[in-house]
Structures are given as C-alpha cells and as structure tokens.
Design an enzyme around this catalytic site. Sequence first.
Site, mmCIF file in Angstrom:
data_model
loop_
_atom_site.group_PDB
_atom_site.id
_atom_site.type_symbol
_atom_site.label_atom_id
_atom_site.label_comp_id
_atom_site.label_asym_id
_atom_site.label_seq_id
_atom_site.Cartn_x
_atom_site.Cartn_y
_atom_site.Cartn_z
ATOM 1 N N TRP A 196 -35.838 -15.298 11.264
ATOM 2 C CA TRP A 196 -37.254 -15.253 10.901
ATOM 3 C C TRP A 196 -37.433 -16.006 9.589
ATOM 4 O O TRP A 196 -36.683 -15.785 8.632
ATOM 5 C CB TRP A 196 -37.756 -13.816 10.714
ATOM 6 C CG TRP A 196 -39.175 -13.812 10.212
ATOM 7 C CD1 TRP A 196 -40.297 -14.109 10.943
ATOM 8 C CD2 TRP A 196 -39.625 -13.582 8.872
ATOM 9 N NE1 TRP A 196 -41.414 -14.070 10.128
ATOM 10 C CE2 TRP A 196 -41.031 -13.754 8.858
ATOM 11 C CE3 TRP A 196 -38.975 -13.264 7.668
ATOM 12 C CZ2 TRP A 196 -41.803 -13.607 7.695
ATOM 13 C CZ3 TRP A 196 -39.737 -13.119 6.511
ATOM 14 C CH2 TRP A 196 -41.132 -13.278 6.534
ATOM 15 N N GLU A 242 -37.854 -15.104 15.775
ATOM 16 C CA GLU A 242 -38.962 -14.149 15.624
ATOM 17 C C GLU A 242 -40.238 -14.819 15.123
ATOM 18 O O GLU A 242 -40.244 -15.490 14.101
ATOM 19 C CB GLU A 242 -38.551 -13.054 14.623
ATOM 20 C CG GLU A 242 -39.644 -12.003 14.395
ATOM 21 C CD GLU A 242 -39.234 -10.951 13.360
ATOM 22 O OE1 GLU A 242 -38.183 -11.106 12.711
ATOM 23 O OE2 GLU A 242 -40.000 -9.983 13.198
ATOM 24 N N LYS A 253 -44.522 -14.708 14.113
ATOM 25 C CA LYS A 253 -45.456 -13.865 13.361
ATOM 26 C C LYS A 253 -46.836 -14.509 13.428
ATOM 27 O O LYS A 253 -46.958 -15.720 13.586
ATOM 28 C CB LYS A 253 -44.974 -13.770 11.907
ATOM 29 C CG LYS A 253 -45.659 -12.687 11.102
ATOM 30 C CD LYS A 253 -44.879 -12.398 9.812
ATOM 31 C CE LYS A 253 -45.560 -11.301 9.027
ATOM 32 N NZ LYS A 253 -44.725 -10.838 7.888
ATOM 33 N N ASP A 255 -41.848 -8.604 17.328
ATOM 34 C CA ASP A 255 -42.047 -7.558 16.319
ATOM 35 C C ASP A 255 -43.407 -6.928 16.599
ATOM 36 O O ASP A 255 -44.427 -7.628 16.665
ATOM 37 C CB ASP A 255 -41.994 -8.183 14.915
ATOM 38 C CG ASP A 255 -42.086 -7.146 13.810
ATOM 39 O OD1 ASP A 255 -43.001 -6.291 13.862
ATOM 40 O OD2 ASP A 255 -41.274 -7.182 12.874
ATOM 41 N N HIS A 280 -46.478 -8.019 14.590
ATOM 42 C CA HIS A 280 -46.723 -9.442 14.341
ATOM 43 C C HIS A 280 -47.769 -10.087 15.244
ATOM 44 O O HIS A 280 -47.744 -11.294 15.451
ATOM 45 C CB HIS A 280 -45.412 -10.222 14.467
ATOM 46 C CG HIS A 280 -44.503 -10.032 13.299
ATOM 47 N ND1 HIS A 280 -43.416 -10.826 13.054
ATOM 48 C CD2 HIS A 280 -44.536 -9.133 12.288
ATOM 49 C CE1 HIS A 280 -42.795 -10.416 11.950
ATOM 50 N NE2 HIS A 280 -43.450 -9.385 11.480
ATOM 51 N N HIS A 313 -38.508 -5.752 17.546
ATOM 52 C CA HIS A 313 -38.554 -5.156 16.216
ATOM 53 C C HIS A 313 -39.558 -4.015 16.287
ATOM 54 O O HIS A 313 -40.759 -4.240 16.348
ATOM 55 C CB HIS A 313 -38.972 -6.180 15.152
ATOM 56 C CG HIS A 313 -37.796 -6.898 14.563
ATOM 57 N ND1 HIS A 313 -37.907 -7.776 13.510
ATOM 58 C CD2 HIS A 313 -36.473 -6.824 14.868
ATOM 59 C CE1 HIS A 313 -36.692 -8.218 13.205
ATOM 60 N NE2 HIS A 313 -35.822 -7.670 14.020
ATOM 61 N N ASP A 321 -50.692 -4.629 7.039
ATOM 62 C CA ASP A 321 -49.242 -4.478 6.927
ATOM 63 C C ASP A 321 -48.581 -4.369 8.290
ATOM 64 O O ASP A 321 -49.040 -3.614 9.147
ATOM 65 C CB ASP A 321 -48.894 -3.241 6.103
ATOM 66 C CG ASP A 321 -47.393 -3.046 5.993
ATOM 67 O OD1 ASP A 321 -46.705 -4.040 5.681
ATOM 68 O OD2 ASP A 321 -46.905 -1.939 6.233
ATOM 69 N N ASP A 334 -45.363 -3.465 8.677
ATOM 70 C CA ASP A 334 -44.058 -2.823 8.506
ATOM 71 C C ASP A 334 -44.089 -1.339 8.145
ATOM 72 O O ASP A 334 -43.258 -0.883 7.371
ATOM 73 C CB ASP A 334 -43.258 -3.581 7.443
ATOM 74 C CG ASP A 334 -43.180 -5.067 7.733
ATOM 75 O OD1 ASP A 334 -42.581 -5.432 8.744
ATOM 76 O OD2 ASP A 334 -43.759 -5.855 6.963
ATOM 77 N N ASP A 352 -37.609 -2.293 12.397
ATOM 78 C CA ASP A 352 -37.948 -3.180 11.278
ATOM 79 C C ASP A 352 -39.172 -2.651 10.550
ATOM 80 O O ASP A 352 -40.303 -2.889 10.972
ATOM 81 C CB ASP A 352 -38.190 -4.613 11.776
ATOM 82 C CG ASP A 352 -38.527 -5.548 10.619
ATOM 83 O OD1 ASP A 352 -38.196 -5.203 9.468
ATOM 84 O OD2 ASP A 352 -39.137 -6.611 10.874
HETATM 85 C C1 RNT Z 1 -40.993 -10.197 8.606
HETATM 86 C C2 RNT Z 1 -40.164 -10.008 9.822
HETATM 87 C C3 RNT Z 1 -38.689 -9.847 9.555
HETATM 88 C C4 RNT Z 1 -38.391 -8.980 8.330
HETATM 89 C C5 RNT Z 1 -36.942 -8.624 8.180
HETATM 90 C C6 RNT Z 1 -36.648 -8.076 6.822
HETATM 91 O O1 RNT Z 1 -42.319 -10.225 8.876
HETATM 92 O O2 RNT Z 1 -40.631 -8.913 10.549
HETATM 93 O O3 RNT Z 1 -38.078 -9.372 10.691
HETATM 94 O O4 RNT Z 1 -39.149 -7.811 8.344
HETATM 95 O O5 RNT Z 1 -36.152 -9.688 8.485
HETATM 96 ZN ZN ZN Z 2 -39.482 -8.208 12.196
#
Ligand code: RNT
Ligand code: ZN
Length: 425
Positions: A191, A232, A234, A265, A268, A292, A300, A302, A332
């Site tokens: 990523w 990955e 986003k 993810d 994302h 993820h 956010d 995460d 993640d």
């Molecule tokens: C970031 C991605 C990635 C990170 C990690 C730390 O937007 O999700 O995967 O969160 O690599």
């Molecule tokens: Zn991620």
Amino acid sequence: MFKFDNEYVEKNYELAKKAYAAFGVDTDEVMKKMDDIQLSIHCWQGDDVTGFETGADGISGGGILATGNYPGRARNAEELRQDLDKAFSLIPGKHRVNLHAIYAETDGKYVERDEISTEHFERWINWAKERKIGIDFNGTFFSHKMADSGYTLSSKDSEVRSFWLRHGKRCRKIAADIGKELGTPCVINTWIPDGSKDLPADRMVYRSILKDSLDELFAEKYDKNHMLDAVESKLFGIGSESYVVGSHEFYMGYAVKNDLLLCLDAGHFHPTETISDKISSLLNFLDEILLHVSRGVRWDSDHVAILSDDLLAIAQEVKRSNAFNRVHFALDYFDASINRIAAWVTGSRAALKAIMIALLEPTKLLVEEENAGRLANRLALMEEFKMLPYSAVWNKYCLDKGVPVGTDWLSDVAGYEAEVLSKRK
Ligand code: RNT
Ligand code: ZN
C-alpha cells in the site's frame, strides 16, 4: 460484571446444538472448521504505527493518522511481542502476525529503508517459530522524508521513485525468506499513500508511472509457497482527498492482469459502499484475495473492527462462496485512545465471531428456497437465522480453546495494564 460459569456454558451449548441440528447444521463440525481460520493480526495496533526506526515518533502524513494518547504504547520489539502474546492469550485459535518494514530490529543503528534485510527480522521469525505461527509483511511507504512530497512509487522524481523501488524489492525478499523459514506463505501487501489534496491536472501521468514501478517491483518471481503479493487500493486519505493514484480500478486491473492478490480494506471505499459484494466478483478472476478488516467512521478508515452488519456480510459471502481457503483475513486498524490490547482482542474476536456465525448459517436451506423460486421463504429464513443461538456456540468455543468466555478477558487486560503497561513512561 456477569461471569459465565462452565456449567452454564456447557448446558447452553447442548441446547444450541439441538437448535442448529434442527436446521441441519452440526455445531461440533463448525468448531472444528474454526480451528483452520487464521487471522493475520496487525502488530501496528500495539504502538500506533510508530515502528522502531531510530528517531521515529509516530506516523506522520501518508494519509493515515493514529489519534489518542492512551498510556502504555509498546516502545520496542520486546514490549510489542509481550503485548501480542497477551492479546493472543485472549483470542481463541492460532493466528498469524502481520508486520511492517518499520518493525525491523536494528539494535540502535539507523538502517535506511532501502537497506533493511531479513536479519533485522530474525527475532520476529524466532518468536513466531516458537509459537508455530505465520508472519505476513508490508513495505512501509509512509512516515519518511522520501514520502513527504506525497508521492512514492508514482513520483515524477526518479530519485524518490528508485528509493522506494529498492525498499519494495528488499521487502519482497524479506517476505519470501520469512515464508520459507516458517513454512507458510508470507502475504506481503503493498500500500502506498500517493495522492493529492487538491485536484490534479494530470491524473494519468502518476498512474502510468505507478504501473511501470509495479512492473519493476514485481519482476522478480518468488515461489508462491513462500510468498504471495497483494496490492491495496484506497479512495481517499488525509491529505489525499481529491486523488489517490492507487485507486480500486487501478489495482483491480493490475492484480487481474498480473495474477496478484487484491487487498480490499473495508474502510477504503465510499462511505455507503461495502466490500462484501465484491468478493464473489473478484474470486472469478483471482485465485486469492486479502481483506483488511477495519471500520470506517466518517473520514477515518481505521476504527477498531466490531461485529457489524458489514463485517458479518463479508464473512457470509466468503462462507457462501465456500472460499475460506482463498480469502486471507487480516486486521487493519489503530486506535491510540483506548487500551491497545483490548483493541486487538475486541477486533479479533469480532472477526472470529462473524466467521463463526457465517459458518453456522444453514446456507443450504436458503439456496434450496432460492432455487425453488420461493423468495419470500428465503427472506423469512434469513431473518430467522439471525436469531439462532450462536453466542452459546461462541462461548463453548472459547471455553474449549482455553481463553476467557464473554467479557472475562477484560479483567486480564486490566491486570496487565496495572502490572505492565502503566509502568511504561
Ligand atoms: C492505509 C492502509 C494500510 C495501512 C497499514 C498500516 O490506508 O489501510 O493498509 O493501514 O499498512
Ligand atoms: Zn489497509
């Protein structure tokens, strides 16, 4: 706090077993299947994605941000491994650990990212060997002066781009070594944060550069028994609101064309877009995918994973596609505002609960109704299955695996906080 006694758990399980048997589901079988599920648990929840590079002081830029200052963050690899051991002792089953390049151990010496090698992960490898668990890996393309422009592998500056290419290549070699050493393929996810806060005039140029960079990065072929590459995408990040070079379409095209894993993810995509429906599409074109497991909240991507409808839908899709051997579940997220062990345990247990609920679903009955065209029945059964006593099966599974049942693990975390975490200054 309510405490389950063993007799209560056993009795409840016997009742649940009957309830599921009535729908043709063998709960003992499901618990056996759970033993094959290996989550890839992200080390970076333990230290707010800081890493151990000399002079590191937390993530900066790169589209991601850990907020909060709850005491007790792991300050070195010893502490991080100790914390991971604690978390693992509260999560049923055997799971993998997911590392980032910034978790290299260089014994106080500054080693540039384009110079790290497998020896810097020797202690992680030995730790994993002792525990008989696998390791997954990630190159770290953020929190670095060479990433300050906002571009890494898609940079127009050939010095920047070649620095990150050297880093990425080193990481792939490290991953292959890890997988070989541990006897289980190391999934390495790439990523990069590349993107732009405001409207770019030329979106094409960065994507063309990124494509060329990836062709060079992935040119060397490694044994798939040792290492698997994932990419990955986003939609946007902090500071890359208007444009992300590695978008979903970009990486989906790239992964399909080059036979890589695609990483989805959950945080994302557009806020109302879920990843569950993408799984059965992608599995028609890719051998394997990486997830993820995360939770997007407004801007956010995460937050700590919870047993949400979204997470459940993901697990159901994998179950209904009979694809647990083709889908890698990695966690993640990073929350620095709460006890970090509790964050690991809550998210991991949520992912496992979702998977267990999906495995317990009497899917066959749903498909029978569907095939017979009885769509009202299909809907009614789906509603009914939401009420099946999966919590009794989950509690029994925890009991059998020797981990705390219910929220009993909270007192373990509190004890660890008092004895270990609170002493870290
Ligand atoms: C970031 C991605 C990635 C990170 C990690 C730390 O937007 O999700 O995967 O969160 O690599
Ligand atoms: Zn991620």
